[in-house]
Design a protein around this motif. Structure first.
Motif, PDB file in Angstrom:
ATOM      1  N   VAL A  17      -1.921   4.180  -5.403  1.00  0.00           N
ATOM      2  CA  VAL A  17      -2.123   4.965  -3.863  1.00  0.00           C
ATOM      3  C   VAL A  17      -3.354   4.888  -3.533  1.00  0.00           C
ATOM      4  CG1 VAL A  17      -1.846   6.976  -2.441  1.00  0.00           C
ATOM      5  CG2 VAL A  17       0.003   6.445  -4.350  1.00  0.00           C
ATOM      6  N   SER A  18      -4.477   5.304  -4.356  1.00  0.00           N
ATOM      7  CA  SER A  18      -5.885   5.227  -4.044  1.00  0.00           C
ATOM      8  C   SER A  18      -6.139   3.808  -3.777  1.00  0.00           C
ATOM      9  CB  SER A  18      -6.527   5.689  -5.095  1.00  0.00           C
ATOM     10  OG  SER A  18      -6.796   4.897  -6.052  1.00  0.00           O
ATOM     11  N   ASP A  19      -5.710   2.843  -4.413  1.00  0.00           N
ATOM     12  CA  ASP A  19      -5.946   1.451  -4.137  1.00  0.00           C
ATOM     13  C   ASP A  19      -5.695   0.884  -2.928  1.00  0.00           C
ATOM     14  OD1 ASP A  19      -7.110   0.940  -6.687  1.00  0.00           O
ATOM     15  OD2 ASP A  19      -5.492   0.008  -7.601  1.00  0.00           O
ATOM     16  N   LEU A  20      -4.231   1.609  -2.256  1.00  0.00           N
ATOM     17  CA  LEU A  20      -3.744   1.152  -1.113  1.00  0.00           C
ATOM     18  C   LEU A  20      -4.572   1.716  -0.052  1.00  0.00           C
ATOM     19  CD1 LEU A  20       0.113   2.044  -1.495  1.00  0.00           C
ATOM     20  CD2 LEU A  20      -0.918  -0.095  -1.305  1.00  0.00           C
ATOM     21  N   PHE A  21      -5.189   2.882  -0.188  1.00  0.00           N
ATOM     22  CA  PHE A  21      -6.200   3.380   0.827  1.00  0.00           C
ATOM     23  C   PHE A  21      -7.546   2.836   0.764  1.00  0.00           C
ATOM     24  CE2 PHE A  21      -3.885   7.501   0.438  1.00  0.00           C
ATOM     25  CZ  PHE A  21      -3.627   7.970   1.673  1.00  0.00           C
ATOM     26  N   ALA A  22      -8.041   2.337  -0.395  1.00  0.00           N
ATOM     27  CA  ALA A  22      -9.228   1.424  -0.339  1.00  0.00           C
ATOM     28  C   ALA A  22      -8.683  -0.017   0.165  1.00  0.00           C
ATOM     29  CB  ALA A  22      -9.439   1.188  -1.965  1.00  0.00           C
ATOM     30  N   GLU A  23      -7.720  -0.558   0.167  1.00  0.00           N
ATOM     31  CA  GLU A  23      -7.357  -1.824   0.694  1.00  0.00           C
ATOM     32  C   GLU A  23      -7.375  -1.697   2.330  1.00  0.00           C
ATOM     33  OE1 GLU A  23      -3.700  -3.153  -0.462  1.00  0.00           O
ATOM     34  OE2 GLU A  23      -4.410  -3.240  -2.688  1.00  0.00           O
ATOM     35  N   LYS A  24      -7.338  -0.453   2.781  1.00  0.00           N
ATOM     36  CA  LYS A  24      -7.454  -0.325   4.467  1.00  0.00           C
ATOM     37  C   LYS A  24      -8.705   0.004   4.710  1.00  0.00           C
ATOM     38  CE  LYS A  24      -2.883   1.485   4.031  1.00  0.00           C
ATOM     39  NZ  LYS A  24      -2.031   0.717   4.801  1.00  0.00           N
ATOM     40  N   GLY A  25      -9.851  -0.086   3.747  1.00  0.00           N
ATOM     41  CA  GLY A  25     -11.165  -0.038   3.995  1.00  0.00           C
ATOM     42  C   GLY A  25     -11.819   1.578   4.145  1.00  0.00           C
ATOM     43  N   VAL A  26     -10.925   2.388   3.549  1.00  0.00           N
ATOM     44  CA  VAL A  26     -11.208   3.799   3.329  1.00  0.00           C
ATOM     45  C   VAL A  26     -12.114   4.171   2.150  1.00  0.00           C
ATOM     46  CG1 VAL A  26     -10.287   6.030   2.966  1.00  0.00           C
ATOM     47  CG2 VAL A  26      -9.033   4.621   4.315  1.00  0.00           C
ATOM     48  N   PRO A  27     -13.383   4.627   2.232  1.00  0.00           N
ATOM     49  CA  PRO A  27     -13.940   5.048   0.746  1.00  0.00           C
ATOM     50  C   PRO A  27     -13.344   5.989   0.009  1.00  0.00           C
ATOM     51  CG  PRO A  27     -15.184   5.444   3.144  1.00  0.00           C
ATOM     52  CD  PRO A  27     -13.906   5.326   3.458  1.00  0.00           C
ATOM     53  N   VAL A  28     -13.272   5.503  -1.367  1.00  0.00           N
ATOM     54  CA  VAL A  28     -12.594   6.190  -2.270  1.00  0.00           C
ATOM     55  C   VAL A  28     -13.388   6.496  -3.347  1.00  0.00           C
ATOM     56  CG1 VAL A  28     -10.637   6.032  -4.107  1.00  0.00           C
ATOM     57  CG2 VAL A  28     -10.371   5.181  -1.776  1.00  0.00           C
ATOM     58  N   ILE A  29     -13.544   7.823  -3.675  1.00  0.00           N
ATOM     59  CA  ILE A  29     -14.173   8.377  -4.755  1.00  0.00           C
ATOM     60  C   ILE A  29     -13.338   8.704  -6.091  1.00  0.00           C
ATOM     61  CG2 ILE A  29     -16.105  10.137  -5.294  1.00  0.00           C
ATOM     62  CD1 ILE A  29     -17.167  10.247  -2.447  1.00  0.00           C
ATOM     63  N   ASP A  30     -13.650   8.011  -7.240  1.00  0.00           N
ATOM     64  CA  ASP A  30     -12.701   8.560  -8.196  1.00  0.00           C
ATOM     65  C   ASP A  30     -13.450   8.907  -9.543  1.00  0.00           C
ATOM     66  OD1 ASP A  30     -11.129   8.102 -10.427  1.00  0.00           O
ATOM     67  OD2 ASP A  30     -10.399   6.385  -9.804  1.00  0.00           O
ATOM     68  N   THR A  31     -13.238  10.426  -9.413  1.00  0.00           N
ATOM     69  CA  THR A  31     -13.717  11.229 -10.522  1.00  0.00           C
ATOM     70  C   THR A  31     -13.479  10.667 -11.981  1.00  0.00           C
ATOM     71  OG1 THR A  31     -11.992  12.700 -10.635  1.00  0.00           O
ATOM     72  CG2 THR A  31     -13.857  13.210  -9.062  1.00  0.00           C
ATOM     73  N   ASP A  32     -12.540  10.062 -12.281  1.00  0.00           N
ATOM     74  CA  ASP A  32     -12.180   9.425 -13.549  1.00  0.00           C
ATOM     75  C   ASP A  32     -13.431   8.335 -13.808  1.00  0.00           C
ATOM     76  OD1 ASP A  32     -10.504  10.864 -14.739  1.00  0.00           O
ATOM     77  OD2 ASP A  32      -8.697   9.626 -14.385  1.00  0.00           O
ATOM     78  N   LEU A  33     -13.413   7.552 -12.846  1.00  0.00           N
ATOM     79  CA  LEU A  33     -14.540   6.298 -12.857  1.00  0.00           C
ATOM     80  C   LEU A  33     -15.870   7.018 -12.927  1.00  0.00           C
ATOM     81  CD1 LEU A  33     -15.178   3.256 -12.475  1.00  0.00           C
ATOM     82  CD2 LEU A  33     -15.174   3.547 -10.234  1.00  0.00           C
ATOM     83  N   ILE A  34     -16.238   8.128 -12.304  1.00  0.00           N
ATOM     84  CA  ILE A  34     -17.538   8.822 -12.559  1.00  0.00           C
ATOM     85  C   ILE A  34     -17.628   9.446 -13.875  1.00  0.00           C
ATOM     86  CG2 ILE A  34     -18.926  10.717 -12.112  1.00  0.00           C
ATOM     87  CD1 ILE A  34     -17.787  10.412  -9.085  1.00  0.00           C
ATOM     88  N   ALA A  35     -16.509   9.660 -14.457  1.00  0.00           N
ATOM     89  CA  ALA A  35     -16.855  10.439 -15.871  1.00  0.00           C
ATOM     90  C   ALA A  35     -17.005   9.099 -16.795  1.00  0.00           C
ATOM     91  CB  ALA A  35     -15.221  11.075 -16.364  1.00  0.00           C
ATOM     92  N   ARG A  36     -16.340   8.074 -16.591  1.00  0.00           N
ATOM     93  CA  ARG A  36     -16.424   6.957 -17.519  1.00  0.00           C
ATOM     94  C   ARG A  36     -17.932   6.265 -17.468  1.00  0.00           C
ATOM     95  NH1 ARG A  36     -13.016   4.422 -20.422  1.00  0.00           N
ATOM     96  NH2 ARG A  36     -10.658   5.207 -20.269  1.00  0.00           N
ATOM     97  N   GLN A  37     -18.581   6.408 -16.179  1.00  0.00           N
ATOM     98  CA  GLN A  37     -19.816   5.813 -15.968  1.00  0.00           C
ATOM     99  C   GLN A  37     -20.912   6.956 -16.794  1.00  0.00           C
ATOM    100  OE1 GLN A  37     -19.918   5.744 -11.822  1.00  0.00           O
ATOM    101  NE2 GLN A  37     -19.201   3.694 -11.536  1.00  0.00           N
ATOM    102  N   LEU A  38     -20.857   8.041 -16.572  1.00  0.00           N
ATOM    103  CA  LEU A  38     -21.467   9.352 -17.242  1.00  0.00           C
ATOM    104  C   LEU A  38     -21.346   9.200 -18.631  1.00  0.00           C
ATOM    105  CD1 LEU A  38     -20.637  12.148 -14.811  1.00  0.00           C
ATOM    106  CD2 LEU A  38     -23.151  11.343 -15.010  1.00  0.00           C
ATOM    107  N   THR A  39     -20.259   8.450 -19.337  1.00  0.00           N
ATOM    108  CA  THR A  39     -20.193   8.623 -20.705  1.00  0.00           C
ATOM    109  C   THR A  39     -20.451   7.212 -21.300  1.00  0.00           C
ATOM    110  OG1 THR A  39     -17.713   8.260 -20.530  1.00  0.00           O
ATOM    111  CG2 THR A  39     -18.844  10.715 -20.920  1.00  0.00           C
ATOM    112  N   ALA A  40     -20.825   6.099 -20.406  1.00  0.00           N
ATOM    113  CA  ALA A  40     -20.938   4.804 -20.747  1.00  0.00           C
ATOM    114  C   ALA A  40     -22.379   4.763 -21.484  1.00  0.00           C
ATOM    115  CB  ALA A  40     -20.911   3.856 -19.641  1.00  0.00           C
ATOM    116  N   PRO A  41     -22.794   3.813 -22.120  1.00  0.00           N
ATOM    117  CA  PRO A  41     -24.035   3.629 -22.894  1.00  0.00           C
ATOM    118  C   PRO A  41     -25.174   3.679 -21.804  1.00  0.00           C
ATOM    119  CG  PRO A  41     -22.776   2.082 -23.879  1.00  0.00           C
ATOM    120  CD  PRO A  41     -21.884   2.778 -22.712  1.00  0.00           C
ATOM    121  N   GLY A  42     -26.234   4.563 -21.955  1.00  0.00           N
ATOM    122  CA  GLY A  42     -26.973   5.137 -20.841  1.00  0.00           C
ATOM    123  C   GLY A  42     -26.656   6.259 -19.926  1.00  0.00           C
ATOM    124  N   GLY A  43     -25.221   6.406 -19.923  1.00  0.00           N
ATOM    125  CA  GLY A  43     -24.929   7.624 -19.093  1.00  0.00           C
ATOM    126  C   GLY A  43     -25.343   8.849 -19.565  1.00  0.00           C
TER     127      GLY A  43
END
Length: 202
Positions: A17-43
């Motif tokens: 569903v979030s991908d469908l909104f993104a395809e319409k040009g809607v800004p999508v902020i994904d907290t799971d993605l943020i969590a992965r970035q924070l816990t990646a090397p250097g995060g």
């Protein structure tokens, strides 16, 4: 600006569903993605997690062993609280930073554990719950992962109940039909959110 909090149980179809909104040009902020970035090397959260849980949660190359960490916190409320205290404030700060840069009638924030953890009520205009029967959730998760029925049931039991999640919803998108049906429902909500968001713009 209208801020939509998108949530749903595991296997409900939040990402679709979030991908469908993104395809319409809607800004999508994904907290799971943020969590992965924070816990990646250097995060910035990785060092704090290592300090709290020791090197046992790291692979030999220094990356986070997510399966090991998940196993440590799943049935240990104290350990889970420790991890949440590290991650949640950092995720919230990044959400606020990204929100401040958005210029759009509305934005979608994907928050899988919105009902369980709260912490975003002051930012959200509406809550959108992606919903389907629990039997369908289980089938989907088992099909896409190597988890057993018992393991999926344990994950679902750790999340809030379907009834409680639905009681928190301003809008519900039922994801039980075809992709065409889902796209039509997403478009209906998109038009509604555009109208509401435009009304809030100066």
């Amino acid at each position: 600006m209208l801020v939509i909090g998108l949530t749903g149980g595991i296997g409900s179809g939040k990402s679709t569903v979030s991908d469908l909104f993104a395809e319409k040009g809607v800004p999508v902020i994904d907290t799971d993605l943020i969590a992965r970035q924070l816990t990646a090397p250097g995060g910035e959260a990785l060092a704090a997690i290592r300090n709290a849980f020791t090197d046992v949660v790291l692979h030999a190359d220094g990356t986070l062993d997510r399966a090991q960490l998940r196993g440590m916190v799943f049935n240990d409320a104290s350990a889970r609280g420790q991890l949440e205290a590290i991650l949640h404030p950092r995720i919230r700060l990044e959400v606020e930073r990204l929100l401040a840069r958005v210029q759009s009638p509305y934005v979608v924030i994907v928050i899988p554990l919105l009902v369980e953890n709260g912490g975003y009520g002051d930012l959200l205009s509406r809550v959108l719950v992606v919903d389907c029967p629990e039997t369908l959730q289980m089938e989907r998760v088992m099909a896409r992962s190597r988890l057993t029925r018992e393991e999926v049931a344990a994950v679902m039991a750790a999340q809030t109940s379907r009834a409680l999640r639905l009681s928190a919803a301003d809008d519900v998108l039922v994801n039980t039909g075809t992709q065409d049906v889902l796209q039509a429902e997403a478009e209906r909500l998109h038009q509604r959110y555009l109208k509401l968001g435009m009304a809030l713009m100066p």
